[in-house]
Design a protein around this motif. Structure first.
Motif, PDB file in Angstrom:
ATOM      1  N   LEU A 274      25.379  36.331   2.765  1.00 20.01           N
ATOM      2  CA  LEU A 274      26.925  36.425   2.387  1.00 20.01           C
ATOM      3  C   LEU A 274      27.370  37.401   2.459  1.00 20.01           C
ATOM      4  CD1 LEU A 274      28.784  35.141   0.385  1.00 20.01           C
ATOM      5  CD2 LEU A 274      26.944  35.760  -1.554  1.00 20.01           C
ATOM      6  N   ALA A 275      26.128  39.069   2.915  1.00 22.39           N
ATOM      7  CA  ALA A 275      27.104  39.934   2.332  1.00 22.39           C
ATOM      8  C   ALA A 275      26.983  40.233   4.289  1.00 22.39           C
ATOM      9  CB  ALA A 275      25.510  40.907   2.397  1.00 22.39           C
ATOM     10  N   VAL A 276      27.405  39.514   5.008  1.00 22.69           N
ATOM     11  CA  VAL A 276      27.661  39.320   6.409  1.00 22.69           C
ATOM     12  C   VAL A 276      28.910  38.750   6.441  1.00 22.69           C
ATOM     13  CG1 VAL A 276      25.382  41.008   7.555  1.00 22.69           C
ATOM     14  CG2 VAL A 276      26.115  38.658   7.417  1.00 22.69           C
ATOM     15  N   GLN A 277      29.863  38.261   6.055  1.00 20.50           N
ATOM     16  CA  GLN A 277      30.219  36.823   6.009  1.00 20.50           C
ATOM     17  C   GLN A 277      31.677  37.948   5.241  1.00 20.50           C
ATOM     18  OE1 GLN A 277      29.580  33.621   3.432  1.00 20.50           O
ATOM     19  NE2 GLN A 277      28.043  33.469   4.906  1.00 20.50           N
ATOM     20  N   ASN A 303      13.636  41.169   1.496  1.00 22.12           N
ATOM     21  CA  ASN A 303      14.920  41.422   1.989  1.00 22.12           C
ATOM     22  C   ASN A 303      15.023  43.051   3.013  1.00 22.12           C
ATOM     23  OD1 ASN A 303      16.768  39.716  -0.157  1.00 22.12           O
ATOM     24  ND2 ASN A 303      15.454  38.537   1.889  1.00 22.12           N
ATOM     25  N   MET A 304      14.816  44.135   2.516  1.00 24.88           N
ATOM     26  CA  MET A 304      15.218  44.639   3.553  1.00 24.88           C
ATOM     27  C   MET A 304      14.080  44.859   4.392  1.00 24.88           C
ATOM     28  SD  MET A 304      16.892  49.022   2.119  1.00 24.88           S
ATOM     29  CE  MET A 304      15.463  49.607   2.479  1.00 24.88           C
ATOM     30  N   PRO A 315      17.428  49.561  11.393  1.00 21.16           N
ATOM     31  CA  PRO A 315      18.317  48.212  11.218  1.00 21.16           C
ATOM     32  C   PRO A 315      19.615  49.170  10.638  1.00 21.16           C
ATOM     33  CG  PRO A 315      16.026  49.234   9.062  1.00 21.16           C
ATOM     34  CD  PRO A 315      16.332  49.773  10.815  1.00 21.16           C
ATOM     35  N   ARG A 316      21.365  48.187  10.466  1.00 24.11           N
ATOM     36  CA  ARG A 316      22.228  49.248   9.811  1.00 24.11           C
ATOM     37  C   ARG A 316      22.633  47.563   8.980  1.00 24.11           C
ATOM     38  NH1 ARG A 316      23.195  50.442  15.598  1.00 24.11           N
ATOM     39  NH2 ARG A 316      21.764  50.960  15.813  1.00 24.11           N
ATOM     40  N   TRP A 317      22.250  46.929   7.993  1.00 25.71           N
ATOM     41  CA  TRP A 317      22.137  46.895   6.945  1.00 25.71           C
ATOM     42  C   TRP A 317      20.571  46.854   6.181  1.00 25.71           C
ATOM     43  CZ3 TRP A 317      22.540  41.289   5.101  1.00 25.71           C
ATOM     44  CH2 TRP A 317      22.044  40.765   5.446  1.00 25.71           C
ATOM     45  N   ARG A 318      21.130  46.747   4.647  1.00 19.94           N
ATOM     46  CA  ARG A 318      20.178  46.833   3.857  1.00 19.94           C
ATOM     47  C   ARG A 318      19.786  45.066   4.397  1.00 19.94           C
ATOM     48  NH1 ARG A 318      21.523  51.408  -0.515  1.00 19.94           N
ATOM     49  NH2 ARG A 318      22.628  52.660   1.655  1.00 19.94           N
ATOM     50  N   ALA A 359      15.284  48.121  -6.206  1.00 18.66           N
ATOM     51  CA  ALA A 359      16.445  47.403  -6.420  1.00 18.66           C
ATOM     52  C   ALA A 359      17.490  48.111  -6.634  1.00 18.66           C
ATOM     53  CB  ALA A 359      16.032  46.333  -7.741  1.00 18.66           C
ATOM     54  N   VAL A 360      17.386  49.210  -7.675  1.00 20.19           N
ATOM     55  CA  VAL A 360      18.515  50.211  -8.066  1.00 20.19           C
ATOM     56  C   VAL A 360      18.714  51.228  -6.835  1.00 20.19           C
ATOM     57  CG1 VAL A 360      19.164  52.239  -9.322  1.00 20.19           C
ATOM     58  CG2 VAL A 360      17.779  50.683 -10.454  1.00 20.19           C
ATOM     59  N   ARG A 361      17.848  51.956  -6.333  1.00 20.29           N
ATOM     60  CA  ARG A 361      18.280  52.276  -5.184  1.00 20.29           C
ATOM     61  C   ARG A 361      18.644  51.720  -3.979  1.00 20.29           C
ATOM     62  NH1 ARG A 361      12.213  55.272  -5.154  1.00 20.29           N
ATOM     63  NH2 ARG A 361      12.611  56.706  -7.261  1.00 20.29           N
ATOM     64  N   ILE A 362      18.185  50.278  -3.451  1.00 21.68           N
ATOM     65  CA  ILE A 362      18.604  49.494  -2.274  1.00 21.68           C
ATOM     66  C   ILE A 362      20.209  49.241  -2.475  1.00 21.68           C
ATOM     67  CG2 ILE A 362      18.195  47.272  -1.073  1.00 21.68           C
ATOM     68  CD1 ILE A 362      15.532  48.011  -1.737  1.00 21.68           C
ATOM     69  N   LEU A 363      20.255  48.441  -3.858  1.00 25.31           N
ATOM     70  CA  LEU A 363      21.705  47.888  -4.261  1.00 25.31           C
ATOM     71  C   LEU A 363      22.827  48.362  -4.907  1.00 25.31           C
ATOM     72  CD1 LEU A 363      19.968  44.468  -5.223  1.00 25.31           C
ATOM     73  CD2 LEU A 363      21.619  44.511  -4.146  1.00 25.31           C
ATOM     74  N   GLN A 364      22.139  49.725  -5.260  1.00 23.49           N
ATOM     75  CA  GLN A 364      23.023  50.928  -5.853  1.00 23.49           C
ATOM     76  C   GLN A 364      23.478  50.520  -7.406  1.00 23.49           C
ATOM     77  OE1 GLN A 364      26.198  52.097  -3.178  1.00 23.49           O
ATOM     78  NE2 GLN A 364      24.413  53.509  -2.553  1.00 23.49           N
TER      79      GLN A 364
END
Ligand SMILES: [Zn+2]
Length: 445
Positions: A274-277, A303-304, A315-318, A359-364
């Motif tokens: 979903l995040a890359v759509q 996922n990361m 890698p270019r995305w989280r 999660a806090v760090r990866i998803l801000q």
């Protein structure tokens, strides 16, 4: 016994004085608030329950230790794990760190090694880790291809009984969609219903990656809905776990649920693509999911680790899904631990504090932290239908984690290895099990 940073009184009645609770995790508490969203309180405990939460300084000094503004959280709920796979890394390492490498390595290990004794030893080890870290509710997926389902589900039932009162244990099936087109779907749904589980699958076919939408997807998914409806089961699905923008089963499932007026709950895990759509696709999917009251759990560490991995390329995305946008639409969103020391994730320790911190760090999930602490506590507990778990409230069991940290900044910066975990008002032994226990099983030399 591992030493916590203070000695909790071993008494039927006592108080934790001068502590700090995240306001968002303490519904009903009234006390002065700090700048980063904590309430300064005294917590009275009686007969294993939270008897009262009052402004700090209210309770008599003789009734318990002054914890000098230490942060207290409720115990965690980990709503998406794979305890049947855990800790096989020494005998089944992922050859290249990819999703496909994980898939094939786990399949071979499952066929060679997953008898009841093997699963039970690793599963129980995992629960002991989780318990020591302050986790009180766990949902695990169980690989449910035939004949594995008949081996794994009875182990789950045995451990659910063994751990009753310490960890509330739930299970969901996981397997590719293909068997749902055969009589195996009925047999599996019956097995899941008999064990009080959730019906689950991955939104792909056996041996395939999450690329595009599988052929005849709607037929398979219709069958999954029918099997769940006939038995009153909830659904717990692994959805679109890839970075392929054409992997778009999420919106189809949501629309099907709305059209069928599906009465059960639906939890979707991963939803990475979903995040890359494009924005229009995202908007349409989120609208459909909100309307169908879909819950979503993100698995940030796994996922990361897996997403965007190509040998020699940074890698270019989280790899994580759109939790901020989902929550803004009123959807219930959680984070969870997922795999631990298996080919889907090489690391981890069933520690939901680590999951939350990552999660806090990866998803801000910060600046402000707001109500995000609920994503590891209250919300997954609500999804698991455990209304007294994951929140600090009068009358609830005194299942609390007391940490030396005094703020979100201090909490997220250190491991909190000296945390004190109270269960029913009593400090538990937080010693972690030794990996050496598993050497004979997983072939560590
Ligand atoms: Zn998973």
């Amino acid at each position: 016994m591992t030493a916590g940073f203070f000695e909790a009184p071993r008494a039927a009645e006592f108080a934790l004085r001068n502590v700090r609770v995240p306001a968002t995790l303490a519904p009903g508490a009234v006390a002065p608030a700090t700048q980063d969203g904590h309430l300064d309180v005294d917590i009275a405990i009686a007969s294993g329950r939270i008897a009262d939460i009052v402004p700090a300084g209210t309770i008599d000094v003789a009734r318990g230790p002054d914890l000098r503004r230490s942060v207290v959280w409720p115990t965690f709920a980990d709503v998406h794990t794979h305890l049947d796979k855990g800790h096989i890394w020494p005998r089944a390492a992922n050859p290249d760190g990819t999703f496909f490498g994980a898939l094939t390595t786990v399949m071979a290990d499952r066929q060679a090694n997953w008898n009841a004794a093997d699963i039970e030893a690793r599963f129980d080890f995992a629960l002991r880790c989780a318990y020591a870290h302050g986790v009180s509710a766990v949902r695990t997926h169980l690989d449910s291809f035939s004949p594995q389902a008949e081996i794994s589900w009875p182990v789950f039932a045995k451990l659910r009984d063994r751990w009753e009162g310490r960890i509330a244990l739930q299970a969901s099936s996981i397997l590719a969609m293909d068997p749902f087109a055969t009589g195996e779907g009925d047999r599996l749904a019956d097995l899941v219903a008999r064990h009080g589980g959730q019906l689950g699958c991955v939104t792909r076919l056996a041996g395939e990656d999450h690329v595009g939408v599988p052929a005849n997807f709607d037929d398979y998914m219709t069958r999954v809905f029918e099997l769940a409806e006939a038995r009153g089961l909830d659904l717990d699905l692994h959805v679109d776990e890839s970075g392929d923008p054409e992997a778009r089963t999420m919106i189809r499932i949501a629309r099907m649920a709305a059209k069928r007026k599906f009465k059960g709950a639906i939890l979707m895990g991963h939803c990475c693509s979903l995040a890359v759509q494009p924005d229009e696709a995202i908007e349409a999917t989120l609208a459909a999911c909100a309307e169908a009251r879909i819950d979503v759990v993100s698995l940030p560490m796994c996922n990361m680790y897996l997403q965007g991995r190509e040998g020699g390329r940074t890698p270019r995305w989280r790899g994580v899904t759109l939790l901020h946008e989902m929550k803004a639409r009123g959807m219930r969103v959680a984070v969870a631990g997922d795999n631990v020391r298996d080919p889907f994730y090489a690391y981890g320790d069933h520690d939901m504090l680590e999951t939350f911190v990552q999660a806090v760090r990866i998803l801000q999930l910060d600046h402000p932290m707001g109500d995000w602490p609920q994503a590891a506590t209250t919300t997954p507990a609500d999804i698991m239908k455990l209304p007294a778990t994951g929140r600090i409230a009068r009358g609830n069991p005194a299942d609390l984690i007391v940490m030396r940290a005094r703020s979100h900044s201090e909490l997220l910066s250190r491991r909190q290895s000296d945390r004190v975990v109270l269960r029913d008002g009593m400090a538990i032994d937080t010693t972690l099990p030794d990996y050496r226990e598993l050497d004979a099983i997983v072939g560590m030399k």
